[in-house]
Design a protein around this motif. Structure first.
Motif, PDB file in Angstrom:
ATOM      1  N   GLY A 167      -3.757 -38.959  87.246  1.00 27.48           N
ATOM      2  CA  GLY A 167      -3.016 -39.772  86.202  1.00 27.48           C
ATOM      3  C   GLY A 167      -3.859 -41.021  85.642  1.00 27.48           C
ATOM      4  O   GLY A 167      -4.249 -41.352  84.471  1.00 27.48           O
ATOM      5  N   GLU A 168      -4.274 -41.672  86.735  1.00 26.55           N
ATOM      6  CA  GLU A 168      -5.119 -42.959  86.416  1.00 26.55           C
ATOM      7  C   GLU A 168      -6.286 -42.634  85.902  1.00 26.55           C
ATOM      8  O   GLU A 168      -7.131 -43.398  85.033  1.00 26.55           O
ATOM      9  CB  GLU A 168      -5.209 -43.631  87.735  1.00 26.55           C
ATOM     10  N   ARG A 169      -6.998 -41.368  86.333  1.00 27.72           N
ATOM     11  CA  ARG A 169      -8.145 -40.940  85.705  1.00 27.72           C
ATOM     12  C   ARG A 169      -8.255 -40.808  84.368  1.00 27.72           C
ATOM     13  O   ARG A 169      -9.098 -41.448  83.594  1.00 27.72           O
ATOM     14  CB  ARG A 169      -8.673 -39.807  86.418  1.00 27.72           C
ATOM     15  N   GLN A 170      -7.232 -40.119  84.002  1.00 22.29           N
ATOM     16  CA  GLN A 170      -7.078 -39.779  82.598  1.00 22.29           C
ATOM     17  C   GLN A 170      -6.944 -41.006  81.808  1.00 22.29           C
ATOM     18  O   GLN A 170      -7.482 -41.364  80.695  1.00 22.29           O
ATOM     19  CB  GLN A 170      -5.945 -38.854  82.249  1.00 22.29           C
ATOM     20  N   ALA A 171      -6.098 -42.043  82.307  1.00 24.97           N
ATOM     21  CA  ALA A 171      -5.720 -43.246  81.772  1.00 24.97           C
ATOM     22  C   ALA A 171      -7.202 -43.918  81.341  1.00 24.97           C
ATOM     23  O   ALA A 171      -7.294 -44.680  80.607  1.00 24.97           O
ATOM     24  CB  ALA A 171      -4.814 -44.000  82.350  1.00 24.97           C
ATOM     25  N   ARG A 172      -7.847 -44.045  82.373  1.00 27.91           N
ATOM     26  CA  ARG A 172      -9.277 -44.940  82.298  1.00 27.91           C
ATOM     27  C   ARG A 172     -10.158 -44.254  81.248  1.00 27.91           C
ATOM     28  O   ARG A 172     -10.608 -44.873  80.632  1.00 27.91           O
ATOM     29  CB  ARG A 172      -9.787 -44.854  83.652  1.00 27.91           C
ATOM     30  N   LEU A 173     -10.149 -42.833  81.327  1.00 22.36           N
ATOM     31  CA  LEU A 173     -10.976 -42.068  80.240  1.00 22.36           C
ATOM     32  C   LEU A 173     -10.369 -42.155  78.886  1.00 22.36           C
ATOM     33  O   LEU A 173     -11.205 -42.700  77.861  1.00 22.36           O
ATOM     34  CB  LEU A 173     -10.679 -40.621  80.351  1.00 22.36           C
ATOM     35  N   ASP A 174      -8.901 -42.277  78.487  1.00 21.84           N
ATOM     36  CA  ASP A 174      -8.574 -42.668  77.331  1.00 21.84           C
ATOM     37  C   ASP A 174      -8.984 -44.135  76.998  1.00 21.84           C
ATOM     38  O   ASP A 174      -9.130 -44.215  75.739  1.00 21.84           O
ATOM     39  CB  ASP A 174      -7.086 -42.453  77.419  1.00 21.84           C
ATOM     40  N   ARG A 175      -8.596 -45.117  77.889  1.00 28.94           N
ATOM     41  CA  ARG A 175      -9.039 -46.321  77.662  1.00 28.94           C
ATOM     42  C   ARG A 175     -10.399 -46.638  76.840  1.00 28.94           C
ATOM     43  O   ARG A 175     -10.913 -47.089  76.052  1.00 28.94           O
ATOM     44  CB  ARG A 175      -8.726 -47.540  78.592  1.00 28.94           C
TER      45      ARG A 175
END
Lengths: 254, 285
Positions: free
Chosen positions: B140-148
Motif C-alpha cells: 500500500g505504501e509503495r502505491q502511495a509513493r508512486l501516486d505522490r
C-alpha cells in the motif's frame, strides 16, 4: 487507392505464380521428361489422395512430433547451460573452443555414433537432432547473456537489486532477442536432421522416409508432394517463431 | 556504520586494498568536516590503465543541496559520481554517507543514455515502480509513493506505454522518476539532459527543480554545459585536470524555481564568469 493496397498485399504471391507457370510450361513443352516432372495438377492430385487415402498426414505429423521433441530437449538443456556459460566470461572462454568444435561438426556425421549408443530407432533420430539444435541454441543464449548491455545491469544494481535479480530481471530479458534467434535456427536445424535421419536410419514413417520411398518406387508426384510438405513445415515453424518473438520480445530492435 | 576516529589508526580505511595503516594526516582529515555535510570522501584514489585520475582526493558534499560537478574534459566527472554511487570500484580511500556506505544508502541514479537505462520490456509505470520492491515497505505504501511522485511531476502522458513508444524526453522523465520514487538519500544525475532537445530540457529542469526543492534531496549533477551547471546548482564544484583535485567551489543562491530568466540575472553572470575564469585557468595548466 484500395486496389493499390490490395495489389501490394498480393505481391508476395507473384513469385509463387511465376514458379507454377514455369513448372506448367516445362511440363507442357516436355522440356523435362514428364516421368521426372509431373504436372502441377498431378502433384495436387497426389497431395489430395495422399491426405485423404494415404499416409501423408500421418508422415507429416510424425516428423512434426520428432522435430518438436528434439527441439524441446535441446531448449531444456541448452537454455540453462547457455545462461550459466554466458554469465561468466572466464568460464565461457574456457569451454568456447570445445563447443565451437562440436557446433561446427555436421550433426549427420554423428549418426553412426548415436546409432551405436541409442540403437536403431526413434531415440537416435531425436537424440541427434536435439544434439545439433542444442549447440546452436547454447551458443546464441550464451552470446545473448554475455552481450547484454551493462548499463541496465548497473541501473538495477544501483536500485538495490541483488545479483541474481539482476540476472533474472535484466540480463535474461536483454538476451531474449538472441535467444529467439538461437531457437529459430535450432528448430530449423532439428527439422533438417530429422528429415535426413528419417531417410537413412531405418524409418517406416515420416516425411524423409516418404521422399526416399517415393523416389525408390519412382512415384514422382508423391515425391514432390513430400518435398513440398517438408518445405511447408519448415516455413510454418519459422513463422511460428517469428510471431512468438514479436509477441514476447515486443521491444526487440526498438 | 560509524567511523570511530580514535580506533582509526589500527583499522585500514574501508574499501582499501592497501595493508599499510593510513598516514596520520588522513585520520586527522577524517574527523573534520563542516556542519551539514552528508557525504564525506577521504583519500580517494583511482587509476585507469596506469594513469592516476584521482589521487588522495578529499571532498565534503552538503546535505539537501544540489551540487554541480564541472571540469575539463577527462578529469573524471562521471568517474567521481560513479565511485560515490558505488557502481565503480575505487582503489583506495573512503566514501561515507552520514557514516554509511553506498550499499546501505538509498541511491537514485539517472544515466545520460536513457535508452539503455530504462527497461524496454516494462511499461513506463512498472519501470518507475521497479526499485520500490527492494525497499522493504508494504504494498500500500509503495502505491502511495508512486501516486505522490506522479502527482508532483504532473505527468501529462500515458505511463502505461512502453518506453519505445515514448519520446526521448518522456523516457528520461521516466528514468528520473524511477530514481526519485524510492525517496533517495542521494540523487546522481550524469549529464541527464545532454541528449535532449532544448524545449524538453527546459521542461525537465523545471519539473526536477520543483521536486528536488520539495524533497530536499542531496543531488550531484554532472554537466558539460556550464550554464546548466550554474543554473541548477546551490554549489558548483569545479575540478582540475587529472590527477583531479577541487579547483574551486562556488555558491549560487538565486531563488527557485530558476528559469531561463535566471540565466540573465547579474548574480548568475557573476558566478558563471568566475567559473569560466577558473575553468580556463585549469585547462591551460
Amino acid at each position: 487507392m484500395n486496389t493499390t493496397a490490395l495489389l501490394a498485399r498480393l505481391r508476395p504471391l507473384i513469385g509463387v505464380v511465376v514458379l507454377l507457370a514455369i513448372w506448367t510450361i516445362m511440363h507442357a513443352t516436355r522440356a523435362v521428361d514428364p516421368v521426372l516432372l509431373p504436372s502441377p495438377a498431378e502433384a495436387a492430385t497426389a497431395f489430395w489422395t495422399g491426405i485423404t487415402e494415404g499416409t501423408l498426414a500421418d508422415d507429416f505429423f510424425k516428423t512434426v512430433v520428432r522435430t518438436l521433441w528434439s527441439f524441446a530437449i535441446a531448449v531444456l538443456v541448452a537454455v540453462p547451460l547457455g545462461i550459466v556459460f554466458g554469465a561468466s566470461q572466464k568460464f565461457y572462454e574456457s569451454i568456447e573452443f570445445a563447443i565451437d568444435f562440436f557446433r561446427s561438426t555436421p550433426a549427420s556425421a554423428m549418426f553412426p555414433l548415436f546409432l551405436v549408443i541409442f540403437g536403431v530407432g526413434e531415440l537416435t533420430k531425436i537424440a541427434v537432432a536435439a544434439f545439433g539444435a542444442a549447440l546452436v541454441i547454447l551458443f546464441n543464449v550464451a552470446y545473448g547473456v554475455m552481450g547484454a548491455r551493462k548499463q541496465r545491469q548497473l541501473a538495477a544494481r544501483v536500485m538495490g537489486a541483488p545479483r541474481w535479480r539482476v540476472l533474472t530481471d535484466v540480463t535474461l530479458l536483454e538476451s531474449m532477442p538472441q535467444v529467439f534467434v538461437g531457437m529459430r535456427s535450432g528448430v530449423s536445424l532439428a527439422l533438417v536432421i530429422i528429415i535426413v535421419a528419417e531417410m537413412f536410419i531405418g524409418s517406416t514413417d515420416g516425411l524423409g522416409q516418404r521422399v526416399m520411398n517415393a523416389q525408390m518406387i519412382f512415384d514422382m508426384p508423391d515425391m514432390y508432394v513430400a518435398i513440398i510438405a517438408a518445405g511447408a513445415l519448415g516455413y510454418a515453424m519459422n513463422l511460428v517463431f517469428i510471431l512468438a518473438e514479436r509477441r514476447f520480445v515486443h521491444w526487440g530492435g526498438k | 556504520m560509524k567511523v570511530m576516529p580514535d580506533a582509526y589508526y589500527s583499522v585500514p580505511p574501508l574499501g582499501a586494498t592497501r595493508s599499510a595503516p593510513p598516514e596520520p594526516a588522513l585520520a586527522d582529515r577524517l574527523r573534520r568536516f563542516p556542519a551539514g555535510t552528508h557525504i564525506t570522501i577521504r583519500g580517494l584514489s583511482k587509476t585507469f590503465a596506469g594513469t592516476p585520475v584521482y589521487d588522495n582526493f578529499d571532498l565534503d558534499i552538503p546535505k539537501g543541496k544540489i551540487v554541480s560537478v564541472f571540469g575539463p574534459n577527462g578529469c573524471g566527472k562521471s568517474t567521481l559520481i560513479n565511485m560515490i554511487s558505488g557502481i565503480l570500484p575505487y582503489d583506495r580511500g573512503q566514501i561515507l554517507f552520514d557514516g554509511k556506505e553506498a550499499h546501505e544508502t538509498r541511491i537514485g541514479y539517472v544515466f545520460q543514455n536513457y535508452r539503455e537505462a530504462v527497461f524496454p520490456w516494462m511499461r513506463a509505470i512498472d519501470n518507475i515502480r521497479y526499485p520500490l520492491q527492494y525497499l522493504g515497505i508494504p504494498k500500500g505504501e509503495r502505491q502511495a509513493r508512486l501516486d505522490r511522485l506522479i502527482e508532483s511531476f504532473e505527468v501529462q502522458f500515458d505511463l502505461n506505454a512502453y518506453p519505445y513508444q515514448m519520446s526521448g524526453g518522456q523516457q528520461q522523465l521516466v528514468s528520473i522518476m524511477r530514481a526519485l520514487v524510492v525517496d533517495p538519500e542521494v540523487l546522481f544525475l550524469d549529464e541527464p539532459f545532454s541528449a535532449l532537445d532544448y524545449e524538453m530540457v527546459m521542461f525537465l529542469r523545471g519539473r526536477l527543480q520543483k521536486v528536488l526543492t520539495e524533497r530536499q534531496v542531496t543531488t550531484l549533477l554532472v554537466s558539460h554545459d556550464l550554464d546548466e551547471a550554474v543554473l541548477l546548482a546551490d554549489e558548483v564544484l569545479l575540478l582540475t585536470k587529472r590527477p583531479t583535485q577541487v579547483a574551486e567551489r562556488l555558491h549560487f543562491d538565486a531563488a527557485r524555481p530558476r528559469t531561463a530568466d535566471t540565466s540573465v540575472s547579474d548574480d548568475f553572470i557573476r558566478v558563471k564568469s568566475r567559473a569560466l575564469e577558473v575553468f580556463q585557468r585549469e585547462v591551460r595548466k
